[in-house]
Design a protein around this motif. Structure first.
Motif, PDB file in Angstrom:
ATOM      1  N   UNK A 182       0.827  -1.209   0.000  1.00  0.00           N
ATOM      2  CA  UNK A 182       0.000   0.000   0.000  1.00  0.00           C
ATOM      3  C   UNK A 182       0.865   1.264   0.000  1.00  0.00           C
ATOM      4  N   UNK A 183       1.976   1.235   0.737  1.00  0.00           N
ATOM      5  CA  UNK A 183       2.863   2.403   0.784  1.00  0.00           C
ATOM      6  C   UNK A 183       3.386   2.734  -0.612  1.00  0.00           C
ATOM      7  N   UNK A 184       3.777   1.717  -1.374  1.00  0.00           N
ATOM      8  CA  UNK A 184       4.283   1.949  -2.726  1.00  0.00           C
ATOM      9  C   UNK A 184       3.192   2.517  -3.625  1.00  0.00           C
ATOM     10  N   UNK A 185       1.983   1.982  -3.522  1.00  0.00           N
ATOM     11  CA  UNK A 185       0.868   2.499  -4.334  1.00  0.00           C
ATOM     12  C   UNK A 185       0.627   3.987  -4.055  1.00  0.00           C
ATOM     13  N   UNK A 186       0.589   4.366  -2.793  1.00  0.00           N
ATOM     14  CA  UNK A 186       0.319   5.762  -2.437  1.00  0.00           C
ATOM     15  C   UNK A 186       1.482   6.676  -2.836  1.00  0.00           C
ATOM     16  N   UNK A 187       2.710   6.184  -2.755  1.00  0.00           N
ATOM     17  CA  UNK A 187       3.859   6.989  -3.156  1.00  0.00           C
ATOM     18  C   UNK A 187       3.824   7.246  -4.669  1.00  0.00           C
ATOM     19  N   UNK A 188       3.512   6.230  -5.451  1.00  0.00           N
ATOM     20  CA  UNK A 188       3.402   6.407  -6.899  1.00  0.00           C
ATOM     21  C   UNK A 188       2.282   7.394  -7.246  1.00  0.00           C
ATOM     22  N   UNK A 189       1.200   7.360  -6.481  1.00  0.00           N
ATOM     23  CA  UNK A 189       0.114   8.317  -6.701  1.00  0.00           C
ATOM     24  C   UNK A 189       0.606   9.748  -6.527  1.00  0.00           C
ATOM     25  N   UNK A 190       1.381  10.015  -5.477  1.00  0.00           N
ATOM     26  CA  UNK A 190       1.847  11.376  -5.226  1.00  0.00           C
ATOM     27  C   UNK A 190       2.764  11.868  -6.340  1.00  0.00           C
ATOM     28  N   UNK A 191       3.586  10.995  -6.901  1.00  0.00           N
ATOM     29  CA  UNK A 191       4.473  11.389  -8.006  1.00  0.00           C
ATOM     30  C   UNK A 191       3.658  11.752  -9.242  1.00  0.00           C
ATOM     31  N   UNK A 192       2.715  10.915  -9.597  1.00  0.00           N
ATOM     32  CA  UNK A 192       1.916  11.140 -10.805  1.00  0.00           C
ATOM     33  C   UNK A 192       1.049  12.391 -10.679  1.00  0.00           C
ATOM     34  N   UNK A 193       0.561  12.683  -9.489  1.00  0.00           N
ATOM     35  CA  UNK A 193      -0.251  13.883  -9.296  1.00  0.00           C
ATOM     36  C   UNK A 193       0.591  15.158  -9.366  1.00  0.00           C
ATOM     37  N   UNK A 194       1.858  15.064  -9.033  1.00  0.00           N
ATOM     38  CA  UNK A 194       2.747  16.210  -9.204  1.00  0.00           C
ATOM     39  C   UNK A 194       2.951  16.514 -10.687  1.00  0.00           C
ATOM     40  N   UNK A 195       3.129  15.478 -11.499  1.00  0.00           N
ATOM     41  CA  UNK A 195       3.236  15.667 -12.949  1.00  0.00           C
ATOM     42  C   UNK A 195       1.952  16.284 -13.494  1.00  0.00           C
ATOM     43  N   UNK A 196       0.814  15.819 -12.989  1.00  0.00           N
ATOM     44  CA  UNK A 196      -0.486  16.363 -13.406  1.00  0.00           C
ATOM     45  C   UNK A 196      -0.554  17.867 -13.150  1.00  0.00           C
ATOM     46  N   UNK A 197      -0.073  18.307 -11.991  1.00  0.00           N
ATOM     47  CA  UNK A 197      -0.114  19.730 -11.620  1.00  0.00           C
ATOM     48  C   UNK A 197       0.667  20.576 -12.620  1.00  0.00           C
ATOM     49  N   UNK A 198       1.777  20.056 -13.132  1.00  0.00           N
ATOM     50  CA  UNK A 198       2.596  20.799 -14.100  1.00  0.00           C
ATOM     51  C   UNK A 198       1.792  21.087 -15.371  1.00  0.00           C
ATOM     52  N   UNK A 199       1.028  20.117 -15.837  1.00  0.00           N
ATOM     53  CA  UNK A 199       0.204  20.348 -17.035  1.00  0.00           C
ATOM     54  C   UNK A 199      -0.924  21.335 -16.746  1.00  0.00           C
ATOM     55  N   UNK A 200      -1.496  21.270 -15.554  1.00  0.00           N
ATOM     56  CA  UNK A 200      -2.526  22.237 -15.181  1.00  0.00           C
ATOM     57  C   UNK A 200      -1.945  23.650 -15.164  1.00  0.00           C
ATOM     58  N   UNK A 201      -0.740  23.804 -14.683  1.00  0.00           N
ATOM     59  CA  UNK A 201      -0.047  25.096 -14.643  1.00  0.00           C
ATOM     60  C   UNK A 201       0.108  25.674 -16.053  1.00  0.00           C
ATOM     61  N   UNK A 202       0.229  24.820 -17.065  1.00  0.00           N
ATOM     62  CA  UNK A 202       0.475  25.269 -18.439  1.00  0.00           C
ATOM     63  C   UNK A 202      -0.776  25.812 -19.129  1.00  0.00           C
ATOM     64  N   UNK A 203      -1.952  25.741 -18.503  1.00  0.00           N
ATOM     65  CA  UNK A 203      -3.182  26.254 -19.123  1.00  0.00           C
ATOM     66  C   UNK A 203      -3.089  27.763 -19.329  1.00  0.00           C
ATOM     67  N   UNK A 204      -3.730  28.258 -20.379  1.00  0.00           N
ATOM     68  CA  UNK A 204      -3.731  29.679 -20.706  1.00  0.00           C
ATOM     69  C   UNK A 204      -5.121  30.256 -20.480  1.00  0.00           C
ATOM     70  N   UNK A 205      -5.165  31.353 -19.736  1.00  0.00           N
ATOM     71  CA  UNK A 205      -6.433  32.032 -19.451  1.00  0.00           C
ATOM     72  C   UNK A 205      -6.223  33.532 -19.569  1.00  0.00           C
ATOM     73  N   UNK A 206      -7.126  34.217 -20.231  1.00  0.00           N
ATOM     74  CA  UNK A 206      -7.078  35.666 -20.366  1.00  0.00           C
ATOM     75  C   UNK A 206      -8.061  36.278 -19.370  1.00  0.00           C
ATOM     76  N   UNK A 207      -7.635  37.351 -18.711  1.00  0.00           N
ATOM     77  CA  UNK A 207      -8.463  37.973 -17.682  1.00  0.00           C
ATOM     78  C   UNK A 207      -9.768  38.498 -18.260  1.00  0.00           C
ATOM     79  N   UNK A 208     -10.823  38.404 -17.479  1.00  0.00           N
ATOM     80  CA  UNK A 208     -12.116  38.990 -17.829  1.00  0.00           C
ATOM     81  C   UNK A 208     -12.519  39.944 -16.709  1.00  0.00           C
ATOM     82  N   UNK A 209     -13.439  40.821 -16.975  1.00  0.00           N
ATOM     83  CA  UNK A 209     -13.907  41.776 -15.976  1.00  0.00           C
ATOM     84  C   UNK A 209     -15.181  41.241 -15.340  1.00  0.00           C
TER      85      UNK A 209
END
Length: 423
Positions: A182-209
């Motif tokens: 179980x420890x290995x499964x949860x550790x692998x989850x944390x690594x993959x979710x960090x990679x996921x965050x990097x792609x989310x950071x790359x999204x482009x949004x233009x400000x609206x009022x």
């Protein structure tokens, strides 16, 4: 963002957000709330009620906080910064779960169970405090006519990756000594979710009022009461969502039912998760496409009927082999409940009211999400699994009737509006 701005960045935003979902899903395959988390909790307690509650906590946490962030989100010019900050809270707890699993040999089951409960709550509420801003961002950077297609594509990528990692999780659980599996499964989850965050950071949004509001309009609770009072169709939609939660609670107990009744092993449980996720993978693109073209209400109703079929098979087919069909049907239904309900929710009300509708939808069904697994676990402990499945069937049938007789497709009731760009 104007329609031109959306189209300019559409391909980039579509791609990076699908990749975000893919790696997030890959992480959850190693820490599935349908199999891995229930099995981990089952190793710490025999209480079916606690197992059912913890398995549903990620849904509760996703739903409950959304209303309380609606006013803040409605006043934002950019949603992305809030999304990036808050989503960290739903990713880090899996590293904590890995540490808890490693320490099981030197701590009591009660302490490990308590820490697991707290970390699952942290993860789930982290997602909930992110959710309104994330859904608002997605509905802003995707064209309205393709938002269902996007949710379907993202979910398909997430579920395909999760199906692959779920098989790997089953192998790890079977072949590595407890609790290090179980420890290995949860550790692998944390690594993959960090990679996921990097792609989310790359999204482009233009400000609206944001739309200027009066003092009276800025009062949150009167505004919410006004929405519920005047939008009868939305109220019936909420009723259908509540009933769906009671139908869906059956899936929280499928794995434990198969383990206790038919002695299904951990590796087979991992395969069942893979089947459920593959069902979602194949269903999601089709569901999003069909919903965008023919209406999400019809797809929602069809998904609830498929969920009922899954429950019937689990109830009447006394053999482990039939659970491949049970999980496959449940996966199709879950694809509908995720993709269609999100796409349908953003079609209610005016554009400037969208965060309030998102928050209301998810927060109002949170009590049902909390009560459903508790009631389900109590029914199992008091009367057996068959009684619990019977209750889910009744709830699902009533939900189908509400969607058929009372809910209208919100897309047909109002024109599509576009946020105004900053001058």
């Amino acid at each position: 963002m104007t329609h031109t701005d959306i189209l300019k960045h559409f391909r980039h935003n579509f791609t990076v957000n699908v990749l975000d979902g893919a790696f997030f899903g890959a992480g959850l395959g190693f820490a599935s709330f349908v199999t891995v988390i229930p099995l981990f909790v089952n190793s710490l307690t025999e209480s079916t009620t606690i197992i059912g509650l913890i398995a549903a906590l990620h849904i509760i946490g996703w739903q409950l906080p959304q209303l309380f962030t609606a006013r803040k989100v409605a006043g934002l010019r950019l949603y992305r910064p809030m999304v990036l900050r808050r989503t960290i809270e739903e990713r880090w707890p899996f590293l904590g779960l890995a540490v808890v699993a490693l320490l099981i040999p030197v701590m009591s089951n009660q302490v490990a169970l308590g820490l697991t409960f707290l970390l699952v709550v942290w993860h789930s509420f982290g997602g909930g405090f992110t959710a309104t801003a994330w859904q608002s961002m997605i509905s802003k950077i995707m064209t309205r006519e393709r938002v269902g297609t996007f949710f379907g594509a993202q979910s398909a990528a997430a579920n395909l990756m999760a199906a692959i990692t779920a098989v790997a999780a089953g192998w790890i659980l079977l072949n590595i000594e407890y609790p290090y599996n179980f420890a290995l499964c949860f550790f692998l989850t944390s690594i993959l979710m960090t990679i996921s965050w990097v792609f989310l950071w790359a999204a482009r949004e233009i400000a609206h009022e944001p739309r200027k509001v009066t003092v009276e309009e800025d009062a949150l609770w009167p505004n919410l009461r006004d929405i519920l009072r005047r939008d009868v169709n939305f109220r019936w939609f909420i009723a259908a969502r509540v009933l769906t939660q009671f139908a869906w609670m059956a899936t929280s107990f499928y794995t434990i039912y198969a383990v206790r009744q038919y002695e299904m092993d951990e590796q087979t449980a991992g395969l069942m998760t893979s089947v459920l996720l593959l069902g979602q993978t194949f269903a999601n693109p089709l569901i999003g496409w069909v919903g965008d073209r023919f209406g999400h209400r019809r797809v929602f109703m069809g998904g609830l009927m498929v969920m009922l079929a899954s429950i019937v098979v689990a109830l009447v087919m006394p053999h482990t082999g039939w659970f491949y069909l049970v999980f496959g049907l449940a996966g199709f239904a879950q694809a509908v409940f995720w993709t269609t309900t999100m796409a349908m929710t953003v079609e209610f009300g005016e554009e400037t009211e969208r965060p309030y509708y998102i928050g209301l939808t998810n927060t109002l069904i949170a009590p049902a999400t909390i009560l459903a697994p508790i009631i389900g676990g109590w029914l199992v402990d008091a009367f057996g699994f068959q009684a619990m499945f019977a209750v889910t069937l009744v709830a699902g049938l009533v939900g189908v009737m509400v969607l058929q007789l009372a809910v209208l497709d919100p897309r047909r009731l109002r024109p599509v509006l576009t946020p105004q760009p900053v001058e």
